[in-house]
Motif scaffolding. Structure first.
Motif, mmCIF file in Angstrom:
data_model
loop_
_atom_site.group_PDB
_atom_site.id
_atom_site.type_symbol
_atom_site.label_atom_id
_atom_site.label_comp_id
_atom_site.label_asym_id
_atom_site.label_seq_id
_atom_site.Cartn_x
_atom_site.Cartn_y
_atom_site.Cartn_z
ATOM 1 N N LYS A 138 4.323 11.044 -8.956
ATOM 2 C CA LYS A 138 5.774 11.248 -8.958
ATOM 3 C C LYS A 138 6.527 10.062 -8.391
ATOM 4 C CE LYS A 138 9.269 14.620 -7.513
ATOM 5 N NZ LYS A 138 9.512 15.899 -6.805
ATOM 6 N N VAL A 139 5.956 9.387 -7.379
ATOM 7 C CA VAL A 139 6.655 8.260 -6.760
ATOM 8 C C VAL A 139 6.372 6.939 -7.466
ATOM 9 C CG1 VAL A 139 6.660 9.412 -4.530
ATOM 10 C CG2 VAL A 139 4.837 7.783 -5.046
ATOM 11 N N ASP A 155 3.598 -0.119 7.911
ATOM 12 C CA ASP A 155 4.533 -1.242 7.859
ATOM 13 C C ASP A 155 5.585 -0.982 6.781
ATOM 14 O OD1 ASP A 155 3.434 -2.773 9.893
ATOM 15 O OD2 ASP A 155 2.004 -3.762 8.547
ATOM 16 N N ASP A 156 6.644 -1.767 6.811
ATOM 17 C CA ASP A 156 7.734 -1.632 5.842
ATOM 18 C C ASP A 156 7.331 -2.325 4.539
ATOM 19 O OD1 ASP A 156 10.077 -1.728 4.363
ATOM 20 O OD2 ASP A 156 11.354 -2.010 6.123
ATOM 21 N N ILE A 157 6.836 -1.541 3.601
ATOM 22 C CA ILE A 157 6.327 -2.111 2.351
ATOM 23 C C ILE A 157 7.433 -2.811 1.568
ATOM 24 C CG2 ILE A 157 5.267 -1.568 0.128
ATOM 25 C CD1 ILE A 157 3.779 0.703 1.488
ATOM 26 N N CYS A 158 8.611 -2.214 1.528
ATOM 27 C CA CYS A 158 9.720 -2.821 0.777
ATOM 28 C C CYS A 158 10.097 -4.181 1.355
ATOM 29 C CB CYS A 158 10.920 -1.889 0.775
ATOM 30 S SG CYS A 158 10.699 -0.419 -0.243
ATOM 31 N N PHE A 159 10.089 -4.277 2.685
ATOM 32 C CA PHE A 159 10.425 -5.549 3.323
ATOM 33 C C PHE A 159 9.421 -6.623 2.924
ATOM 34 C CE2 PHE A 159 9.528 -8.494 6.812
ATOM 35 C CZ PHE A 159 10.762 -9.106 6.962
ATOM 36 N N TYR A 160 8.134 -6.307 3.024
ATOM 37 C CA TYR A 160 7.113 -7.303 2.698
ATOM 38 C C TYR A 160 7.085 -7.615 1.200
ATOM 39 C CZ TYR A 160 5.254 -7.242 7.431
ATOM 40 O OH TYR A 160 5.115 -7.387 8.791
ATOM 41 N N GLN A 199 7.577 5.519 1.238
ATOM 42 C CA GLN A 199 7.805 4.073 1.092
ATOM 43 C C GLN A 199 7.562 3.621 -0.347
ATOM 44 O OE1 GLN A 199 7.304 1.070 4.060
ATOM 45 N NE2 GLN A 199 5.830 2.364 5.129
ATOM 46 N N LEU A 200 6.541 4.184 -0.988
ATOM 47 C CA LEU A 200 6.267 3.812 -2.373
ATOM 48 C C LEU A 200 7.378 4.284 -3.303
ATOM 49 C CD1 LEU A 200 2.420 4.484 -2.605
ATOM 50 C CD2 LEU A 200 3.594 2.289 -2.351
ATOM 51 N N GLU A 201 7.958 5.434 -2.994
ATOM 52 C CA GLU A 201 9.086 5.915 -3.778
ATOM 53 C C GLU A 201 10.288 4.987 -3.619
ATOM 54 O OE1 GLU A 201 11.569 10.055 -4.558
ATOM 55 O OE2 GLU A 201 10.553 9.746 -2.643
ATOM 56 N N PRO A 224 3.743 -2.522 -10.234
ATOM 57 C CA PRO A 224 2.515 -1.756 -10.419
ATOM 58 C C PRO A 224 1.898 -1.446 -9.052
ATOM 59 C CG PRO A 224 2.555 -3.690 -11.835
ATOM 60 C CD PRO A 224 3.677 -3.857 -10.869
ATOM 61 N N VAL A 225 1.489 -0.203 -8.846
ATOM 62 C CA VAL A 225 0.909 0.203 -7.566
ATOM 63 C C VAL A 225 -0.439 0.865 -7.817
ATOM 64 C CG1 VAL A 225 1.151 1.665 -5.529
ATOM 65 C CG2 VAL A 225 3.162 0.513 -6.474
ATOM 66 N N VAL A 226 -1.460 0.381 -7.118
ATOM 67 C CA VAL A 226 -2.803 0.969 -7.164
ATOM 68 C C VAL A 226 -3.094 1.595 -5.813
ATOM 69 C CG1 VAL A 226 -5.265 0.528 -7.413
ATOM 70 C CG2 VAL A 226 -3.624 -0.718 -8.837
ATOM 71 N N VAL A 227 -3.600 2.823 -5.807
ATOM 72 C CA VAL A 227 -3.987 3.484 -4.566
ATOM 73 C C VAL A 227 -5.448 3.893 -4.664
ATOM 74 C CG1 VAL A 227 -3.670 5.489 -3.071
ATOM 75 C CG2 VAL A 227 -1.667 4.309 -4.014
ATOM 76 N N PHE A 228 -6.259 3.402 -3.733
ATOM 77 C CA PHE A 228 -7.626 3.863 -3.554
ATOM 78 C C PHE A 228 -7.625 4.817 -2.364
ATOM 79 C CE2 PHE A 228 -8.392 -0.171 -5.747
ATOM 80 C CZ PHE A 228 -9.372 0.175 -6.658
ATOM 81 N N ALA A 229 -8.031 6.064 -2.590
ATOM 82 C CA ALA A 229 -8.053 7.062 -1.526
ATOM 83 C C ALA A 229 -9.480 7.567 -1.330
ATOM 84 C CB ALA A 229 -7.126 8.220 -1.864
ATOM 85 N N ASP A 230 -9.881 7.692 -0.060
ATOM 86 C CA ASP A 230 -11.222 8.220 0.225
ATOM 87 C C ASP A 230 -11.331 9.688 -0.153
ATOM 88 O OD1 ASP A 230 -11.917 5.767 1.132
ATOM 89 O OD2 ASP A 230 -11.863 6.259 3.263
ATOM 90 N N ARG A 231 -10.233 10.405 0.025
ATOM 91 C CA ARG A 231 -10.209 11.831 -0.322
ATOM 92 C C ARG A 231 -8.783 12.188 -0.725
ATOM 93 N NH1 ARG A 231 -8.093 14.320 4.276
ATOM 94 N NH2 ARG A 231 -8.041 12.923 6.097
#
Length: 221
Positions: A94-95, A37-42, A65-67, A76-83
């Motif tokens: 960087k972004v 989805d369009d993160i900036c829009f939301y 999109q995060l950049e 503030p952006v949190v990312v949980f990644a499985d791998r």
């Protein structure tokens, strides 16, 4: 402090876990969207205080999109990644991702990771403001020195007399030294000199040569 959180995930079970953990920490989930989805829009619509994403691995589209979000509406952006390999991790930092957690999506960790992200984001924004202020000061200093060089050439003044003349012109116009220096540079460019307008060149170009305090003899005729 109650925060408004925008969730980004493609799985309902992750959304439910994150929402439950955030509710327990007295935060509010303002929207749940997918990673495509369009993160900036939301973000513009929901006005969150932070973004939290849970994905298998952040792909190029999400990172892009995060950049864009970092440029248009820093949060503030949190990312949980499985791998994740080292490449996606470096790309995420960087972004502008404030906290990046691999294989650690647990309800008990959500609130502490969010707090860490908020702290890191605030520190980064403070450093960015300091950097921008330093760049601005350097730009203004260079602009003033260039304008003083033009006045010295036109009027044959000493360094001290040139600075005093520039200060009098600024006071008379009700402008700061950088602003009046930009006017001088713009006029010099209009008269065919070697000083092109800087960041305020469009406005400064409307100022007459007489207002800048010097003139140049037309070529020919």
């Amino acid at each position: 402090m109650r925060l408004r959180i925008l969730l980004v995930t493609d799985r309902d079970d992750r959304a439910a876990l994150l929402k439950q953990a955030l509710d327990a920490a007295h935060h509010q989930v303002v929207a749940v969207i997918r990673s495509d989805d369009d993160i900036c829009f939301y973000a513009h619509q929901a006005r969150p205080d932070a973004v939290m994403a849970s994905v298998d691995q952040p792909g190029a589209a999400l990172l892009e999109q995060l950049e864009q979000l970092s440029r248009e509406q820093p949060l503030p952006v949190v990312v949980f990644a499985d791998r994740s390999g080292s490449g996606p991790l470096r790309a995420a930092v960087k972004v502008g991702v404030s906290a990046y957690v691999v294989d650690g999506l647990e309800a008990a960790r959500v609130a502490p990771v969010l707090e860490t992200a908020l702290t890191r984001f605030a520190e980064f924004q403070a450093l960015r403001r300091e950097r921008d202020a330093a760049v601005t000061r350097l730009s203004e200093h260079r602009r003033i020195e260039r304008a003083k060089g033009i006045l010295r050439e036109r009027r044959g003044l000493s360094e001290k007399a040139t600075h005093a003349a520039l200060r009098r012109m600024a006071d008379a116009a009700g402008k700061s030294l950088p602003e009046i220096a930009q006017r001088i540079l713009a006029v010099e460019a209009l008269l065919g000199g070697e000083a092109p307008p800087d960041d305020d060149g469009v406005h400064a170009a409307t100022v007459s040569a007489g207002a800048a305090g010097f003139s140049k003899t037309p070529r020919g005729g």
